[in-house]
Design an enzyme around this catalytic site. Structure first.
Site: not given
Length: 418
Positions: A169-171
């Site tokens: 999700v961060d990426a």
């Protein structure tokens, strides 16, 4: 030769992964990215990643903050905020991922900064959106994976949900913010207008599942996990990871006729590719699993390759780094860092024939460029010394390198050389 974003100035006030990763990508394309962080340094400087720590810059921070300069400053002070305002007046992009409500409290919200610079592209990253019932929830990767529905699209019925093996999700949020900034800069080039760009982690991970969620929302097909560990609920069998005599391989939806030939399993040839491979997934998986135990991974990959069946190896990171295609692509970049030594890390993934990305500098020490940046604002040495003494700003200086050490480790550029 100029880089694509050379001449653009980015103020990166973000922390953790999504914001810094987006800022790093802008820096890889040549933007002057100034990491604005507290006098003591960003939070992520002080935590390890997977137990790995560096000498003065830990691995997590090192991986997300190359091609940036660091300005260590106290934004809660009037003097520190005024320095930021001076930078904003000449900046192109402002990037932040503060918790909702923090930016207005610090006086760095879009309304305030756009009055100082109407051409500013202001990118704001949040966990769930800056308004709404979840706005104050913690925007952490695993929590968002769980909410996204993605964990139920793989694995076996009755088994626990399956999280991704990376900060997915961060990426994807970082990539979404990067795209949003580039689109807003293109709009500004055409119109002269800056604007607010809002990205949140929840919408980003949902958008990544465009096909899967549309199969449900348009096609009416729910996520039915099978009894065997199928790799994706919406893809026909066999599709997944299979054990061989000496390891594991992946296998992706071959024709039943070709699979029957490869496995010497005539029963598979009579199955319909579209109908049976969904309705009889467990049966097909079990039959394939038993057959693959009889040969090595290399043997099966050769057999499948000869029949045009999609199959591949299952790597660990040591295999990834040594893979001949990865080496040919120059997927990883190497450079010398003043405190961490030789650094090898994934590079910028887009190749440009005329304007290649490059590593101009590694992740900075906290406040490493404070004095340099303030001199560019026209401040005199005495004024900078006074701000340092009052702890409005901070600085760090890397150890001196001998000429011999510098020549021994030249920088490596990421991307193709035109």
């Amino acid at each position: 030769m100029k880089n694509i974003l050379e001449g653009y100035k980015v103020l990166d006030c973000s922390i953790a992964m999504a914001g810094p990763f987006a800022g790093q990508r802008l820096g890889d394309l040549g933007a002057d990215v100034i990491k604005v962080e507290p006098v003591a340094g960003e939070w992520q400087r002080h935590v390890s990643a997977g137990g790995a720590r560096g000498n003065q810059v830990n691995v997590s921070f090192l991986s997300l903050n190359r091609n940036k300069r660091s300005l260590a400053i106290d934004l809660k002070s009037d003097e520190g905020r005024e320095i930021l305002y001076r930078l904003v007046r000449e900046a192109d992009v402002f990037l932040q991922n503060y918790r909702p409500g923090v930016a207005p409290r610090l006086g760095v919200d879009y309304e305030t900064l756009s009055r100082l610079n109407p051409r500013l592209v202001y990118a704001s990253i949040s966990g769930y959106g800056e308004e709404g019932p979840y706005k104050l929830r913690p925007g952490q990767d695993l929590l968002l994976q769980g909410m996204s529905g993605a964990m139920m699209s793989a694995g076996r019925a009755g088994d626990p949900p399956s999280p991704a093996g990376q900060y997915l999700v961060d990426a994807v949020t970082a990539s979404t913010a990067f795209e949003g900034v580039l689109a807003a800069l293109l709009h500004r080039e055409r119109t002269g207008e800056g604007q607010l760009v809002q990205v949140n982690m929840l919408d980003s991970i949902i958008a990544l599942q465009m096909q899967e969620l549309s199969v449900f929302s348009v096609g009416g097909k729910s996520q039915q996990r099978s009894h065997e560990p199928h790799a994706h609920v919406y893809i026909r069998a066999p599709y997944g990871v299979f054990k061989t005599a000496d390891g594991y391989i992946t296998l992706a939806f071959p024709s039943m006729k070709n699979l029957a030939t490869a496995l010497d399993a005539p029963a598979l040839a009579a199955m319909d590719d579209e109908k049976d491979t969904f309705e009889r997934r467990d049966e097909i998986y079990a039959m394939t699993r038993e057959k693959l135990l009889n040969r090595s991974s290399a043997e099966w990959l050769q057999i499948f390759g000869d029949l045009g069946i999609w199959a591949g190896p299952v790597y660990g990171y040591d295999d990834v780094i040594r893979d001949p295609q990865v080496e040919f692509n120059q997927t990883f970049v190497e450079y010398e860092h003043p405190t961490e030594g030789r650094v090898k890390t994934p590079g910028f993934p887009i190749k440009f024939s005329r304007t290649p990305s490059k590593v101009a500098r590694g992740a900075p020490l906290a406040g490493e460029h404070t004095r340099e940046i303030l001199r560019e604002l026209g401040m005199q040495a005495t004024e900078i010394d006074q701000l340092l003494a009052s702890e409005v700003i901070g600085e760090s200086r890397p150890p001196e390198k001998s000429p011999a050490e510098t020549q021994a480790h030249p920088q490596t550029h990421a991307g193709n050389t035109p």
